[in-house]
Design a protein around this motif. Structure first.
Motif, PDB file in Angstrom:
ATOM      1  N   VAL A 154       0.796  -1.193   0.007  1.00 57.67           N
ATOM      2  CA  VAL A 154       0.058   0.013  -0.267  1.00 57.67           C
ATOM      3  C   VAL A 154       0.765   1.124  -0.002  1.00 57.67           C
ATOM      4  CG1 VAL A 154      -1.927   1.201   1.236  1.00 57.67           C
ATOM      5  CG2 VAL A 154      -1.831  -1.333   1.274  1.00 57.67           C
ATOM      6  N   GLY A 155       0.753   2.215  -0.952  1.00 53.65           N
ATOM      7  CA  GLY A 155       1.642   3.266  -1.259  1.00 53.65           C
ATOM      8  C   GLY A 155       1.318   4.396  -0.164  1.00 53.65           C
ATOM      9  N   ASP A 156       2.142   5.445  -0.184  1.00 56.66           N
ATOM     10  CA  ASP A 156       1.911   6.525   0.715  1.00 56.66           C
ATOM     11  C   ASP A 156       0.683   7.278   0.390  1.00 56.66           C
ATOM     12  OD1 ASP A 156       4.657   6.042   1.634  1.00 56.66           O
ATOM     13  OD2 ASP A 156       5.448   7.453   0.253  1.00 56.66           O
ATOM     14  N   ASP A 157       0.259   8.079   1.381  1.00 56.04           N
ATOM     15  CA  ASP A 157      -0.908   9.063   1.117  1.00 56.04           C
ATOM     16  C   ASP A 157      -2.292   8.073   0.890  1.00 56.04           C
ATOM     17  OD1 ASP A 157       0.468  11.073   2.428  1.00 56.04           O
ATOM     18  OD2 ASP A 157       1.401  11.079   0.321  1.00 56.04           O
ATOM     19  N   VAL A 158      -2.605   6.698   1.059  1.00 57.81           N
ATOM     20  CA  VAL A 158      -3.545   6.209   0.590  1.00 57.81           C
ATOM     21  C   VAL A 158      -4.743   6.286   1.636  1.00 57.81           C
ATOM     22  CG1 VAL A 158      -4.464   3.740   0.391  1.00 57.81           C
ATOM     23  CG2 VAL A 158      -2.410   4.560  -0.681  1.00 57.81           C
ATOM     24  N   ILE A 159      -5.914   6.316   1.137  1.00 58.27           N
ATOM     25  CA  ILE A 159      -7.152   6.290   2.010  1.00 58.27           C
ATOM     26  C   ILE A 159      -7.802   5.007   1.757  1.00 58.27           C
ATOM     27  CG2 ILE A 159      -9.270   7.175   2.490  1.00 58.27           C
ATOM     28  CD1 ILE A 159      -8.273  10.030   1.521  1.00 58.27           C
ATOM     29  N   ILE A 160      -8.285   4.101   2.682  1.00 53.71           N
ATOM     30  CA  ILE A 160      -8.881   2.901   2.381  1.00 53.71           C
ATOM     31  C   ILE A 160     -10.180   3.038   3.136  1.00 53.71           C
ATOM     32  CG2 ILE A 160      -8.811   0.381   3.276  1.00 53.71           C
ATOM     33  CD1 ILE A 160      -5.622   0.367   2.782  1.00 53.71           C
ATOM     34  N   GLY A 161     -11.258   2.817   2.778  1.00 52.18           N
ATOM     35  CA  GLY A 161     -12.584   2.977   3.063  1.00 52.18           C
ATOM     36  C   GLY A 161     -12.876   2.218   4.118  1.00 52.18           C
ATOM     37  N   ALA A 162     -13.890   2.579   5.033  1.00 49.83           N
ATOM     38  CA  ALA A 162     -14.486   1.565   5.978  1.00 49.83           C
ATOM     39  C   ALA A 162     -14.992   0.281   5.342  1.00 49.83           C
ATOM     40  CB  ALA A 162     -15.525   2.390   6.995  1.00 49.83           C
ATOM     41  N   GLY A 163     -14.493  -0.836   6.139  1.00 48.41           N
ATOM     42  CA  GLY A 163     -15.042  -2.079   5.832  1.00 48.41           C
ATOM     43  C   GLY A 163     -14.430  -2.743   4.487  1.00 48.41           C
ATOM     44  N   ALA A 164     -13.505  -2.040   3.859  1.00 51.07           N
ATOM     45  CA  ALA A 164     -12.903  -2.584   2.800  1.00 51.07           C
ATOM     46  C   ALA A 164     -11.877  -3.712   2.990  1.00 51.07           C
ATOM     47  CB  ALA A 164     -11.970  -1.391   2.143  1.00 51.07           C
ATOM     48  N   VAL A 165     -11.770  -4.561   1.956  1.00 53.46           N
ATOM     49  CA  VAL A 165     -10.764  -5.576   2.060  1.00 53.46           C
ATOM     50  C   VAL A 165      -9.804  -5.626   0.979  1.00 53.46           C
ATOM     51  CG1 VAL A 165     -10.683  -8.187   1.947  1.00 53.46           C
ATOM     52  CG2 VAL A 165     -12.556  -7.290   3.088  1.00 53.46           C
ATOM     53  N   VAL A 166      -8.607  -5.154   1.271  1.00 49.56           N
ATOM     54  CA  VAL A 166      -7.491  -4.935   0.477  1.00 49.56           C
ATOM     55  C   VAL A 166      -6.796  -6.281   0.128  1.00 49.56           C
ATOM     56  CG1 VAL A 166      -5.343  -3.752  -0.131  1.00 49.56           C
ATOM     57  CG2 VAL A 166      -7.337  -2.570   1.018  1.00 49.56           C
ATOM     58  N   THR A 167      -6.680  -6.841  -1.256  1.00 44.76           N
ATOM     59  CA  THR A 167      -6.175  -8.103  -1.433  1.00 44.76           C
ATOM     60  C   THR A 167      -5.016  -7.732  -2.432  1.00 44.76           C
ATOM     61  OG1 THR A 167      -7.825  -8.480  -3.000  1.00 44.76           O
ATOM     62  CG2 THR A 167      -8.296  -9.281  -1.061  1.00 44.76           C
ATOM     63  N   SER A 168      -4.670  -6.788  -2.957  1.00 45.10           N
ATOM     64  CA  SER A 168      -3.641  -6.406  -4.059  1.00 45.10           C
ATOM     65  C   SER A 168      -3.096  -4.923  -3.670  1.00 45.10           C
ATOM     66  CB  SER A 168      -4.182  -6.443  -5.469  1.00 45.10           C
ATOM     67  OG  SER A 168      -5.445  -5.559  -5.541  1.00 45.10           O
ATOM     68  N   ASP A 169      -2.039  -4.640  -4.342  1.00 45.29           N
ATOM     69  CA  ASP A 169      -1.287  -3.291  -4.245  1.00 45.29           C
ATOM     70  C   ASP A 169      -2.209  -2.183  -4.599  1.00 45.29           C
ATOM     71  OD1 ASP A 169       0.750  -5.044  -3.878  1.00 45.29           O
ATOM     72  OD2 ASP A 169       1.941  -4.631  -5.836  1.00 45.29           O
ATOM     73  N   VAL A 170      -1.955  -1.036  -3.740  1.00 45.44           N
ATOM     74  CA  VAL A 170      -2.633  -0.003  -3.883  1.00 45.44           C
ATOM     75  C   VAL A 170      -1.629   1.152  -4.353  1.00 45.44           C
ATOM     76  CG1 VAL A 170      -4.195   1.803  -2.864  1.00 45.44           C
ATOM     77  CG2 VAL A 170      -4.463  -0.681  -2.464  1.00 45.44           C
ATOM     78  N   PRO A 171      -1.550   1.764  -5.309  1.00 42.90           N
ATOM     79  CA  PRO A 171      -0.705   2.976  -5.604  1.00 42.90           C
ATOM     80  C   PRO A 171      -0.697   4.057  -4.555  1.00 42.90           C
ATOM     81  CG  PRO A 171      -1.801   2.353  -7.617  1.00 42.90           C
ATOM     82  CD  PRO A 171      -2.483   1.712  -6.524  1.00 42.90           C
ATOM     83  N   SER A 172       0.175   4.978  -4.568  1.00 43.48           N
ATOM     84  CA  SER A 172       0.163   6.145  -3.650  1.00 43.48           C
ATOM     85  C   SER A 172      -0.873   7.331  -3.842  1.00 43.48           C
ATOM     86  CB  SER A 172       1.581   6.821  -3.720  1.00 43.48           C
ATOM     87  OG  SER A 172       2.572   5.948  -3.068  1.00 43.48           O
ATOM     88  N   SER A 173      -1.444   7.842  -3.130  1.00 38.03           N
ATOM     89  CA  SER A 173      -2.430   8.691  -3.004  1.00 38.03           C
ATOM     90  C   SER A 173      -3.900   8.383  -3.802  1.00 38.03           C
ATOM     91  CB  SER A 173      -1.677   9.984  -4.017  1.00 38.03           C
ATOM     92  OG  SER A 173      -0.682  10.559  -3.163  1.00 38.03           O
ATOM     93  N   TRP A 174      -4.086   7.207  -3.735  1.00 37.11           N
ATOM     94  CA  TRP A 174      -5.452   6.703  -4.157  1.00 37.11           C
ATOM     95  C   TRP A 174      -6.439   6.452  -2.988  1.00 37.11           C
ATOM     96  CZ3 TRP A 174      -6.822   7.057  -9.059  1.00 37.11           C
ATOM     97  CH2 TRP A 174      -5.923   7.183 -10.126  1.00 37.11           C
ATOM     98  N   PHE A 175      -7.694   6.576  -3.247  1.00 43.59           N
ATOM     99  CA  PHE A 175      -8.775   6.399  -2.421  1.00 43.59           C
ATOM    100  C   PHE A 175      -9.450   4.916  -2.814  1.00 43.59           C
ATOM    101  CE2 PHE A 175     -13.426   7.134  -1.143  1.00 43.59           C
ATOM    102  CZ  PHE A 175     -13.426   6.163   0.059  1.00 43.59           C
ATOM    103  N   VAL A 176      -9.242   3.783  -2.085  1.00 41.75           N
ATOM    104  CA  VAL A 176      -9.805   2.469  -2.498  1.00 41.75           C
ATOM    105  C   VAL A 176     -11.167   2.160  -1.526  1.00 41.75           C
ATOM    106  CG1 VAL A 176      -7.812   1.837  -3.562  1.00 41.75           C
ATOM    107  CG2 VAL A 176      -8.281   1.437  -1.268  1.00 41.75           C
TER     108      VAL A 176
END
Length: 204
Positions: A154-176
């Motif tokens: 998970v990159g820098d400055d990422v926002i992960i929403g409540a209840g999300a399930v992250v299973t792969s890479d997330v670039p910096s500065s993205w909201f998932v």
């Protein structure tokens, strides 16, 4: 690729009889809200409560070797569960976790339709000891109840929403957000987007 280090008898004994440890919220240490003498008085009482199964939002739970978890300065872990059984977890500076988050490297593998640990002839261990590392960058915000499953970065400055399930890479500065987590939008200014990226508008 080098072979994973073998666990010593000491480490195996710790994993067998003391598989859990607790991490006091690092942000609270840097921003104390009560006198030192009062914190010193409450600390043993709080740890006794944790051993008895009571929940305290200023302590994160570590499942596995404590040395496999690396937290940067300014992190706020609240009551996050860190599972380091199958890999290492690193968290960059100033990343904030909301309540009830989970960061999990551990996995239970199946062979021929059954858990590998229930089979004498399984070609692999049910729970791997390495290979499922998770790296979380600096300045991130992890929403309440979010789960991050390794291996992933998970990159820098990422926002992960409540209840999300992250299973792969997330670039910096993205909201998932979502299950599994998908990109909702970027929160970088348009002029900072790379040539191969485009501005993603919020989902309706």
């Amino acid at each position: 690729m080098s072979a994973p280090p073998q666990r010593t008898i000491w480490h195996r004994a710790l994993d067998r009889y003391l598989p859990y440890s607790h991490v006091y919220n690092p942000w609270r240490r840097e921003h104390p809200s009560m006198p030192r003498w009062l914190r010193a008085l409450l600390l043993p009482i709080t740890r006794l409560g944790l051993l008895c199964g009571f929940r305290n939002i200023d302590y994160a739970l570590v499942n596995g070797q404590r040395s496999r978890l690396q937290l940067g300065p300014g992190c706020s872990t609240v009551n996050t569960v860190f599972n380091v059984v199958s890999g290492r977890i690193s968290v960059g500076a100033d990343t904030v976790f909301s309540n009830d988050c989970q960061v999990l490297t551990g996995i239970h593998r199946f062979h021929n339709g059954r858990r590998a640990g229930l089979l004498e002839s399984a070609p692999f261990d049910e729970v791997p000891l390495e290979g499922r590392d998770i790296a979380i960058g600096a300045g991130c915000f992890i929403g309440a109840g979010a789960t991050i499953i390794g291996p992933c970065v998970v990159g820098d400055d990422v926002i992960i929403g409540a209840g999300a399930v992250v299973t792969s890479d997330v670039p910096s500065s993205w909201f998932v957000a979502g299950i599994p987590a998908k990109v909702v939008r970027t929160h970088r200014p348009a002029e900072r987007l790379g040539a191969s990226e485009e501005l993603v508008e919020p989902a309706p």
